[in-house]
Design an enzyme around this catalytic site. Structure first.
Site, PDB file in Angstrom:
ATOM      1  N   HIS A  33       0.858  -1.181   0.000  1.00  0.00           N
ATOM      2  CA  HIS A  33       0.000   0.000   0.000  1.00  0.00           C
ATOM      3  C   HIS A  33       0.897   1.234   0.000  1.00  0.00           C
ATOM      4  CE1 HIS A  33      -3.866  -1.968   1.808  1.00  0.00           C
ATOM      5  NE2 HIS A  33      -3.321  -2.713   0.865  1.00  0.00           N
ATOM      6  N   GLU A  87       0.982   3.801   1.881  1.00  0.00           N
ATOM      7  CA  GLU A  87       1.487   4.178   3.203  1.00  0.00           C
ATOM      8  C   GLU A  87       2.660   3.295   3.634  1.00  0.00           C
ATOM      9  OE1 GLU A  87      -3.119   4.419   3.620  1.00  0.00           O
ATOM     10  OE2 GLU A  87      -1.670   3.357   2.380  1.00  0.00           O
ATOM     11  N   CYS A 145      -6.048   1.864   5.900  1.00  0.00           N
ATOM     12  CA  CYS A 145      -6.692   0.617   6.324  1.00  0.00           C
ATOM     13  C   CYS A 145      -6.103   0.180   7.674  1.00  0.00           C
ATOM     14  CB  CYS A 145      -6.482  -0.470   5.268  1.00  0.00           C
ATOM     15  SG  CYS A 145      -4.765  -1.052   5.162  1.00  0.00           S
TER      16      CYS A 145
END
Length: 158
Positions: free
Chosen positions: A53, A55, A83
């Site tokens: 992801h 991040e 998430c």
């Protein structure tokens, strides 16, 4: 804060890169004292890595740049609410502040489904600002999924 918008715009540029490569268009930027440590976008398909992801990739790059697994004093800017996996990584990295654009009602680990960054049972809490350039951040996701549905519909095969 005007700098928040500036860095979310940079994260949106990263999201466009993800979009162009067929990835869910999420971008992230990590900043320390106004300096960009990392700018990344979602890449789980391209990297064959479910943890890739935006991040997570940004946290990894920022850690390499800082030569430290603790990112104290940094701000993470991301186009979509993190998430639960990313929220947990944010806590582990001790990121001081998170700024995001669009909420994720189906998978958000920060405000929508869970509040991991503010959970008092954990040993670190993160300052949070939500909704920065929310419209633009939500629009790129809506466009991506709308086009994906159109491509996968039976009428698209005609």
């Amino acid at each position: 804060m005007q700098s928040d918008e500036r860095f979310i715009r940079l994260a949106l540029e990263e999201a466009e890169k993800a979009y162009a490569s067929g990835e869910v268009p999420v971008g992230a930027v990590i900043v320390l004292n106004g300096d960009i440590l990392a700018a990344t976008h979602n890449s789980p398909i391209g990297l064959n890595d479910p943890s890739a992801h935006a991040e997570i990739l940004a946290i990894r790059r920022a850690g390499e740049r800082m030569k430290n697994y603790r990112l104290t004093g940094t701000t993470l800017y991301v186009t979509l609410e993190p998430c639960i996996m990313c929220a947990a990584a944010i806590v582990q990295a001790r990121i001081s502040r998170v700024v995001f654009g669009a909420e994720d009602p189906k998978g958000g680990g920060v405000v929508s489904l869970y509040r991991i960054l503010q959970d008092e049972r954990l040993n670190h809490r993160t300052e949070l600002k939500e909704g920065v350039l929310k419209g633009a951040c939500g629009e790129i996701l809506s466009r991506f999924f709308r086009e994906k549905r159109l491509r996968s519909s039976p009428a698209a095969d005609d």
